[in-house]
Write a protein that holds these residues in place. Structure first.
Motif, PDB file in Angstrom:
ATOM      1  N   VAL A   3       0.841  -1.200   0.000  1.00 46.47           N
ATOM      2  CA  VAL A   3       0.000   0.000   0.000  1.00 46.47           C
ATOM      3  C   VAL A   3       0.876   1.249   0.000  1.00 46.47           C
ATOM      4  O   VAL A   3       1.823   1.359   0.786  1.00 46.47           O
ATOM      5  CB  VAL A   3      -0.918   0.039   1.248  1.00 46.47           C
TER       6      VAL A   3
ATOM      7  N   SER B 276      -0.061   5.150   0.508  1.00 48.04           N
ATOM      8  CA  SER B 276      -1.205   5.983   0.876  1.00 48.04           C
ATOM      9  C   SER B 276      -0.743   7.371   1.324  1.00 48.04           C
ATOM     10  O   SER B 276       0.383   7.550   1.809  1.00 48.04           O
ATOM     11  CB  SER B 276      -1.996   5.321   2.004  1.00 48.04           C
TER      12      SER B 276
ATOM     13  N   PRO C 233      -0.232   7.052   5.604  1.00 51.52           N
ATOM     14  CA  PRO C 233       0.291   5.717   5.933  1.00 51.52           C
ATOM     15  C   PRO C 233       0.090   5.342   7.402  1.00 51.52           C
ATOM     16  O   PRO C 233      -0.065   4.168   7.730  1.00 51.52           O
ATOM     17  CB  PRO C 233       1.773   5.813   5.575  1.00 51.52           C
TER      18      PRO C 233
ATOM     19  N   VAL D 221      -3.313   3.790   7.866  1.00 56.47           N
ATOM     20  CA  VAL D 221      -3.340   2.448   7.278  1.00 56.47           C
ATOM     21  C   VAL D 221      -2.634   1.456   8.203  1.00 56.47           C
ATOM     22  O   VAL D 221      -3.108   0.348   8.449  1.00 56.47           O
ATOM     23  CB  VAL D 221      -2.681   2.448   5.880  1.00 56.47           C
TER      24      VAL D 221
ATOM     25  N   GLU E 206       7.758   8.540  -0.391  1.00 58.93           N
ATOM     26  CA  GLU E 206       6.502   8.024   0.149  1.00 58.93           C
ATOM     27  C   GLU E 206       6.805   6.867   1.100  1.00 58.93           C
ATOM     28  O   GLU E 206       7.805   6.165   0.934  1.00 58.93           O
ATOM     29  CB  GLU E 206       5.609   7.490  -0.974  1.00 58.93           C
TER      30      GLU E 206
ATOM     31  N   LEU F 182      -9.560   1.330   2.673  1.00 56.83           N
ATOM     32  CA  LEU F 182      -8.870   2.306   1.826  1.00 56.83           C
ATOM     33  C   LEU F 182      -9.847   3.043   0.920  1.00 56.83           C
ATOM     34  O   LEU F 182      -9.684   4.241   0.654  1.00 56.83           O
ATOM     35  CB  LEU F 182      -7.797   1.615   0.982  1.00 56.83           C
TER      36      LEU F 182
ATOM     37  N   ASP G  93      -9.048   6.679   1.821  1.00 55.26           N
ATOM     38  CA  ASP G  93      -8.070   7.211   0.860  1.00 55.26           C
ATOM     39  C   ASP G  93      -8.298   6.555  -0.513  1.00 55.26           C
ATOM     40  O   ASP G  93      -7.557   5.644  -0.913  1.00 55.26           O
ATOM     41  CB  ASP G  93      -6.649   6.942   1.345  1.00 55.26           C
TER      42      ASP G  93
ATOM     43  N   ALA H 138      -5.358   5.884  -2.885  1.00 53.09           N
ATOM     44  CA  ALA H 138      -4.229   5.043  -2.460  1.00 53.09           C
ATOM     45  C   ALA H 138      -3.855   4.064  -3.568  1.00 53.09           C
ATOM     46  O   ALA H 138      -4.703   3.621  -4.353  1.00 53.09           O
ATOM     47  CB  ALA H 138      -4.594   4.287  -1.185  1.00 53.09           C
TER      48      ALA H 138
END
Length: 292
Positions: free
Chosen positions: A214, A216, A219, A222, A248, A267, A271, A274
């Motif tokens: 992932v 995002s 983060p 998540v 990232e 997600l 987001d 993502a």
């Protein structure tokens, strides 16, 4: 073998689960032998195939009894060439599957097949033992029988064991063709080919996990969802986007199908932009999964 030695390090609950799965796998294999292989004379290799042939050549001998004799002889060979420690749980499996078949013969005799559809009967004659064997292999054990021959060959020769056992199974199938007719022999060969692919497929399906990556904008959120809602862990590392040149945080985790769906839905809510990749894996080794 090392896997057998590991059993002694299990907790009682872990051992109970291991024993339950082992016996479940053996019982499913025995059901396939009794309800589908024996009444159709599908001698598709292995000790069950030899036992079906023996029960025909010696009518007073049932398949369960023949399996006791064949497996007993193979266990003695294994003990002589490999020793008790190397044989481990294989000794139990060899006699347990014979006992399950004998019990089924007493409780539910099968003088004839369930149906007149031979192909349908063949499918179940392959699927049930393959599923049972996959469960047994998945807990680090074996169903005994020709596995003992494989262990002996592996120790004392440089023979390609898979090919050697496949040849022996084909010889048993050819013997079935000579004894029961070409039609049965061809069905036995077809069953062998199906079995060769099915066991690995079932094992992979039992162990299937999703490796999820992932990227995002949030983060931390998540990560908290993975840790708290899914009760799993993750690996977090920093990467740079090739197009944006921006750093990232990337999260990688291993989840079940259900957990993967839950993360994807989460997600989608928090987001939608993502970046998510999902890869299937059937070999996850480490804490929380299978041991080495």
């Amino acid at each position: 073998m090392e896997q057998n030695a590991l059993k002694f390090k299990m907790t009682r609950a872990e051992f109970a689960r291991w024993a339950l799965l082992l016996n479940l796998g053996l019982a499913i294999s025995a059901a396939g032998i009794h309800f589908f292989k024996t009444p159709n004379r599908f001698a598709m290799g292995g000790t069950s195939g030899i036992s079906i042939l023996l029960s025909t050549l010696f009518p007073r001998l049932d398949v369960g009894g023949a399996m006791f004799i064949v497996n007993g002889a193979l266990v003695l060979l294994g003990l002589a060439f490999l020793g008790r420690r190397a044989m481990g749980v294989t000794i139990y499996s060899s006699f347990a599957i014979s006992a399950f078949v004998t019990v089924l013969e007493k409780l539910a005799p099968m003088p004839r097949p369930f149906t007149d559809d031979t192909l349908l009967e063949l499918l179940f004659a392959v699927i049930l033992p393959a599923a049972g064997s996959a469960i047994v292999f998945n807990v680090g054990a074996s169903t005994g029988g020709t596995d003992i021959v494989a262990m002996i060959l592996a120790k004392f020769t440089s023979l390609e064991i898979g090919k050697a056992l496949l040849v022996s199974d084909f010889l048993i199938a050819l013997a079935a063709g000579g004894l029961y007719g070409i039609k049965t022999g061809l069905y036995c060969v077809l069953g062998l080919l199906m079995k060769a692919f099915l066991v690995d497929s079932v094992i992979e399906s039992l162990n299937l996990r999703k490796v999820v990556t992932v990227v995002s904008a949030d983060p931390e959120a998540v990560k908290q969802f993975i840790l708290e809602a899914l009760n799993r862990s993750a690996t977090v590392y920093t990467a740079k986007g090739a197009y944006t040149g921006k750093e990232e945080q990337v999260l990688t985790t291993v989840l079940t199908r259900r957990q993967t769906v839950a993360l994807r839905n989460h997600l989608r809510r928090v987001d939608p932009k993502a970046f998510l990749t999902i890869v299937n894996s059937s070999e996850i080794v480490g804490k929380g999964f299978r041991t080495l």
